[in-house]
Scaffold this motif. Sequence first.
Motif, PDB file in Angstrom:
ATOM      1  N   ALA A  29      21.299  54.760  35.034  1.00 38.56           N
ATOM      2  CA  ALA A  29      22.545  54.047  34.768  1.00 38.56           C
ATOM      3  C   ALA A  29      23.074  53.546  36.106  1.00 38.56           C
ATOM      4  CB  ALA A  29      23.557  54.965  34.109  1.00 38.56           C
ATOM      5  N   ALA A  30      23.559  52.311  36.124  1.00 31.45           N
ATOM      6  CA  ALA A  30      24.086  51.706  37.343  1.00 31.45           C
ATOM      7  C   ALA A  30      25.608  51.728  37.317  1.00 31.45           C
ATOM      8  CB  ALA A  30      23.607  50.266  37.468  1.00 31.45           C
ATOM      9  N   SER A  31      26.194  51.938  38.486  1.00 27.24           N
ATOM     10  CA  SER A  31      27.639  51.783  38.654  1.00 27.24           C
ATOM     11  C   SER A  31      27.914  51.390  40.093  1.00 27.24           C
ATOM     12  CB  SER A  31      28.391  53.063  38.276  1.00 27.24           C
ATOM     13  OG  SER A  31      28.104  54.093  39.190  1.00 27.24           O
ATOM     14  N   GLY A  32      29.119  50.927  40.331  1.00 31.30           N
ATOM     15  CA  GLY A  32      29.511  50.514  41.673  1.00 31.30           C
ATOM     16  C   GLY A  32      30.865  51.092  42.042  1.00 31.30           C
ATOM     17  N   THR A  33      31.060  51.284  43.332  1.00 27.76           N
ATOM     18  CA  THR A  33      32.324  51.788  43.863  1.00 27.76           C
ATOM     19  C   THR A  33      32.652  51.008  45.128  1.00 27.76           C
ATOM     20  OG1 THR A  33      31.780  53.997  43.058  1.00 27.76           O
ATOM     21  CG2 THR A  33      33.535  53.861  44.679  1.00 27.76           C
ATOM     22  N   ILE A  34      33.939  50.752  45.318  1.00 26.60           N
ATOM     23  CA  ILE A  34      34.412  50.076  46.525  1.00 26.60           C
ATOM     24  C   ILE A  34      35.422  50.983  47.203  1.00 26.60           C
ATOM     25  CG2 ILE A  34      35.618  48.054  47.424  1.00 26.60           C
ATOM     26  CD1 ILE A  34      34.722  46.677  44.707  1.00 26.60           C
ATOM     27  N   THR A  35      35.225  51.210  48.506  1.00 29.17           N
ATOM     28  CA  THR A  35      36.162  52.003  49.290  1.00 29.17           C
ATOM     29  C   THR A  35      36.545  51.253  50.553  1.00 29.17           C
ATOM     30  OG1 THR A  35      34.407  53.179  50.486  1.00 29.17           O
ATOM     31  CG2 THR A  35      35.214  54.212  48.458  1.00 29.17           C
ATOM     32  N   GLN A  36      37.688  51.644  51.086  1.00 33.46           N
ATOM     33  CA  GLN A  36      38.112  51.129  52.389  1.00 33.46           C
ATOM     34  C   GLN A  36      38.893  52.244  53.080  1.00 33.46           C
ATOM     35  OE1 GLN A  36      41.072  47.937  52.659  1.00 33.46           O
ATOM     36  NE2 GLN A  36      39.711  46.918  54.109  1.00 33.46           N
ATOM     37  N   VAL A  46      29.768  52.182  33.603  1.00 30.46           N
ATOM     38  CA  VAL A  46      28.325  51.969  33.555  1.00 30.46           C
ATOM     39  C   VAL A  46      28.067  50.474  33.379  1.00 30.46           C
ATOM     40  CG1 VAL A  46      26.203  52.432  32.287  1.00 30.46           C
ATOM     41  CG2 VAL A  46      27.833  54.276  32.704  1.00 30.46           C
ATOM     42  N   LEU A  47      27.259  49.925  34.265  1.00 31.34           N
ATOM     43  CA  LEU A  47      26.970  48.488  34.265  1.00 31.34           C
ATOM     44  C   LEU A  47      25.722  48.141  33.461  1.00 31.34           C
ATOM     45  CD1 LEU A  47      27.595  48.001  38.065  1.00 31.34           C
ATOM     46  CD2 LEU A  47      29.135  47.326  36.205  1.00 31.34           C
ATOM     47  N   GLY A  48      24.912  49.112  33.180  1.00 31.70           N
ATOM     48  CA  GLY A  48      23.671  48.886  32.456  1.00 31.70           C
ATOM     49  C   GLY A  48      22.680  49.971  32.811  1.00 31.70           C
ATOM     50  N   TYR A  49      21.506  49.881  32.202  1.00 39.38           N
ATOM     51  CA  TYR A  49      20.453  50.871  32.415  1.00 39.38           C
ATOM     52  C   TYR A  49      19.214  50.169  32.950  1.00 39.38           C
ATOM     53  CZ  TYR A  49      23.558  53.803  29.763  1.00 39.38           C
ATOM     54  OH  TYR A  49      24.653  54.507  29.348  1.00 39.38           O
ATOM     55  N   PHE A  50      18.566  50.807  33.913  1.00 42.82           N
ATOM     56  CA  PHE A  50      17.447  50.199  34.614  1.00 42.82           C
ATOM     57  C   PHE A  50      16.289  51.174  34.707  1.00 42.82           C
ATOM     58  CE2 PHE A  50      21.298  48.120  35.801  1.00 42.82           C
ATOM     59  CZ  PHE A  50      20.963  46.777  35.846  1.00 42.82           C
ATOM     60  N   ASP A  51      15.098  50.627  34.879  1.00 44.41           N
ATOM     61  CA  ASP A  51      13.892  51.452  34.957  1.00 44.41           C
ATOM     62  C   ASP A  51      13.721  52.124  36.311  1.00 44.41           C
ATOM     63  OD1 ASP A  51      13.096  50.930  32.326  1.00 44.41           O
ATOM     64  OD2 ASP A  51      12.072  49.082  32.932  1.00 44.41           O
ATOM     65  N   THR A  52      14.319  51.551  37.366  1.00 45.98           N
ATOM     66  CA  THR A  52      14.159  52.146  38.692  1.00 45.98           C
ATOM     67  C   THR A  52      15.518  52.412  39.330  1.00 45.98           C
ATOM     68  OG1 THR A  52      14.125  50.076  39.952  1.00 45.98           O
ATOM     69  CG2 THR A  52      12.006  50.849  39.042  1.00 45.98           C
ATOM     70  N   GLY A  60      24.790  47.887  41.066  1.00 44.54           N
ATOM     71  CA  GLY A  60      26.088  48.384  41.505  1.00 44.54           C
ATOM     72  C   GLY A  60      26.616  47.628  42.705  1.00 44.54           C
ATOM     73  N   LEU A  61      25.749  47.348  43.661  1.00 42.17           N
ATOM     74  CA  LEU A  61      26.155  46.568  44.835  1.00 42.17           C
ATOM     75  C   LEU A  61      26.540  45.146  44.448  1.00 42.17           C
ATOM     76  CD1 LEU A  61      23.545  47.706  47.505  1.00 42.17           C
ATOM     77  CD2 LEU A  61      26.003  48.198  47.489  1.00 42.17           C
ATOM     78  N   SER A  62      25.794  44.544  43.539  1.00 44.55           N
ATOM     79  CA  SER A  62      26.116  43.184  43.083  1.00 44.55           C
ATOM     80  C   SER A  62      27.485  43.146  42.422  1.00 44.55           C
ATOM     81  CB  SER A  62      25.052  42.674  42.110  1.00 44.55           C
ATOM     82  OG  SER A  62      23.839  42.482  42.778  1.00 44.55           O
ATOM     83  N   TRP A  63      27.764  44.155  41.598  1.00 49.81           N
ATOM     84  CA  TRP A  63      29.078  44.230  40.953  1.00 49.81           C
ATOM     85  C   TRP A  63      30.176  44.333  42.011  1.00 49.81           C
ATOM     86  CZ3 TRP A  63      32.708  48.001  41.589  1.00 49.81           C
ATOM     87  CH2 TRP A  63      33.864  47.854  40.820  1.00 49.81           C
ATOM     88  N   ALA A  64      29.984  45.198  43.018  1.00 52.94           N
ATOM     89  CA  ALA A  64      30.993  45.398  44.056  1.00 52.94           C
ATOM     90  C   ALA A  64      31.239  44.113  44.841  1.00 52.94           C
ATOM     91  CB  ALA A  64      30.574  46.531  44.991  1.00 52.94           C
ATOM     92  N   ARG A  65      30.181  43.413  45.205  1.00 48.47           N
ATOM     93  CA  ARG A  65      30.349  42.145  45.933  1.00 48.47           C
ATOM     94  C   ARG A  65      31.097  41.130  45.078  1.00 48.47           C
ATOM     95  NH1 ARG A  65      24.951  43.418  47.666  1.00 48.47           N
ATOM     96  NH2 ARG A  65      24.140  42.102  46.008  1.00 48.47           N
ATOM     97  N   ALA A  66      30.736  41.030  43.809  1.00 46.82           N
ATOM     98  CA  ALA A  66      31.400  40.072  42.909  1.00 46.82           C
ATOM     99  C   ALA A  66      32.877  40.431  42.747  1.00 46.82           C
ATOM    100  CB  ALA A  66      30.695  40.045  41.564  1.00 46.82           C
ATOM    101  N   TRP A  67      33.182  41.718  42.619  1.00 46.36           N
ATOM    102  CA  TRP A  67      34.572  42.136  42.469  1.00 46.36           C
ATOM    103  C   TRP A  67      35.355  41.755  43.719  1.00 46.36           C
ATOM    104  CZ3 TRP A  67      38.499  44.856  44.592  1.00 46.36           C
ATOM    105  CH2 TRP A  67      39.563  45.194  43.765  1.00 46.36           C
ATOM    106  N   LEU A  68      34.798  42.032  44.892  1.00 45.27           N
ATOM    107  CA  LEU A  68      35.489  41.694  46.135  1.00 45.27           C
ATOM    108  C   LEU A  68      35.658  40.189  46.289  1.00 45.27           C
ATOM    109  CD1 LEU A  68      33.869  44.349  48.447  1.00 45.27           C
ATOM    110  CD2 LEU A  68      36.307  44.169  47.886  1.00 45.27           C
TER     111      LEU A  68
END
Length: 72
Positions: A29-36, A46-52, A60-68
């Motif tokens: 399961a993928a997720s993302g977090t942003i901290t400062q 949960v952003l989705g499910y992946f094989d690797t 998760g990183l893509s979600w964080a960049r898009a959110w920022l």
Amino acid sequence: MELESYRGYNAWGHAILQQEDILQPGRYAASGTITQNNKLVEASGVLGYFDTEEEAQQAGLSWARAWLDSHG
């Protein structure tokens, strides 16, 4: 976990192993977090499910960049 500095924030991509059946290979399961400055800014669900693990972390990183990008 994968860490990336982006626009003055720390973006984290998470991969959480999901093992529903011991006889089947796990998915991640993928997720993302942003901290400062060690403080939580935003976290995804949960952003989705992946094989690797790597694919999940990248999602998760893509979600964080898009959110920022959309909140900056």
